[in-house]
Scaffold this motif. Structure first.
Motif, short mmCIF file in Angstrom:
data_model
loop_
_atom_site.label_atom_id
_atom_site.label_comp_id
_atom_site.label_asym_id
_atom_site.label_seq_id
_atom_site.Cartn_x
_atom_site.Cartn_y
_atom_site.Cartn_z
N ILE A 245 -81.01 -36.21 1.20
CA ILE A 245 -82.22 -37.11 0.99
C ILE A 245 -83.33 -36.27 0.30
O ILE A 245 -83.55 -35.12 0.88
CB ILE A 245 -82.71 -37.50 2.40
CG1 ILE A 245 -81.46 -38.23 2.99
CG2 ILE A 245 -83.76 -38.51 2.24
CD1 ILE A 245 -81.92 -38.43 4.63
N LEU B 60 -81.12 -43.30 5.96
CA LEU B 60 -81.47 -42.21 5.56
C LEU B 60 -80.37 -41.08 6.42
O LEU B 60 -80.00 -40.18 6.05
CB LEU B 60 -82.58 -41.89 5.83
CG LEU B 60 -83.66 -42.65 4.86
CD1 LEU B 60 -85.09 -42.35 5.10
CD2 LEU B 60 -83.20 -42.50 3.30
N GLN B 61 -80.32 -41.60 7.55
CA GLN B 61 -79.32 -40.55 8.67
C GLN B 61 -77.96 -40.50 8.20
O GLN B 61 -77.50 -39.43 8.45
CB GLN B 61 -79.30 -41.15 10.00
CG GLN B 61 -80.92 -40.91 10.44
CD GLN B 61 -80.98 -41.24 12.11
OE1 GLN B 61 -80.14 -42.28 12.32
NE2 GLN B 61 -81.94 -40.92 12.71
N THR C 76 -81.29 -41.31 -2.20
CA THR C 76 -80.28 -40.59 -1.07
C THR C 76 -79.18 -40.41 -1.88
O THR C 76 -78.88 -40.94 -3.14
CB THR C 76 -79.94 -41.80 -0.28
OG1 THR C 76 -79.36 -43.00 -0.77
CG2 THR C 76 -81.05 -41.94 0.68
N TYR D 245 -87.95 -42.25 -1.87
CA TYR D 245 -86.99 -41.59 -1.62
C TYR D 245 -85.70 -41.80 -2.55
O TYR D 245 -85.72 -42.90 -2.98
CB TYR D 245 -86.56 -41.89 0.01
CG TYR D 245 -85.95 -43.38 0.21
CD1 TYR D 245 -84.76 -43.55 0.04
CD2 TYR D 245 -86.88 -44.48 0.56
CE1 TYR D 245 -84.31 -45.02 0.34
CE2 TYR D 245 -86.43 -45.80 0.71
CZ TYR D 245 -85.12 -46.12 0.49
OH TYR D 245 -84.64 -47.39 0.62
N GLN E 40 -79.40 -45.17 -3.96
CA GLN E 40 -80.64 -45.63 -3.70
C GLN E 40 -81.90 -44.95 -4.23
O GLN E 40 -81.98 -43.72 -3.30
CB GLN E 40 -80.91 -46.26 -2.37
CG GLN E 40 -82.04 -47.13 -2.19
CD GLN E 40 -81.63 -48.22 -1.08
OE1 GLN E 40 -80.88 -47.86 -0.26
NE2 GLN E 40 -82.16 -49.37 -1.22
N SER F 164 -76.89 -40.27 5.09
CA SER F 164 -76.60 -39.92 3.73
C SER F 164 -76.32 -38.20 3.81
O SER F 164 -76.76 -37.44 4.64
CB SER F 164 -78.11 -39.89 3.27
OG SER F 164 -78.35 -41.23 3.05
#
Length: 101
Positions: A8, A2-3, A22, A20, A35, A5
């Motif tokens: 988000i 996630l970081q 992304t 979630y 995703q 991306s």
């Protein structure tokens, strides 16, 4: 994951992530949606659809928003305004954890 991306979208219930989506992009002309995940117990409630809608609004300044998906979920994305396109890909299915499905 996630970081790293570009963008988000999260679905939260009581501060717990239940879904979630992304996006990867340089923020100029293209974005890729690699995703979308929603906890199995929470599927069928429109959570994934809402995550996609919010991401598409968020990326509305981007010329091309692309994703690759298996044929069994193409209708899901078409209902959200996306269109099928020809493409090519390589998938290493032997590296995917199918026990999560």
């Amino acid at each position: 994951m996630l970081q790293g991306s570009y963008a988000i979208e999260l679905a939260l219930v009581d501060k717990q992530v239940i879904g979630y989506l992304t996006a990867i992009s340089a923020g100029v002309s293209t974005a890729y949606l690699p995703q979308l995940e929603v906890l199995e117990a929470c599927r069928g409630q429109g959570i994934g659809s809402e995550l996609v809608r919010r991401m598409l609004v968020r990326l509305r300044q981007i010329y091309a928003i692309d994703l690759l998906c298996d044929s069994d979920v193409q209708l899901f994305y078409e209902r959200l305004g996306m269109r099928r396109a020809a493409g090519i890909l390589l998938r290493n299915y032997d590296r995917q954890n199918w026990n999560d499905r």
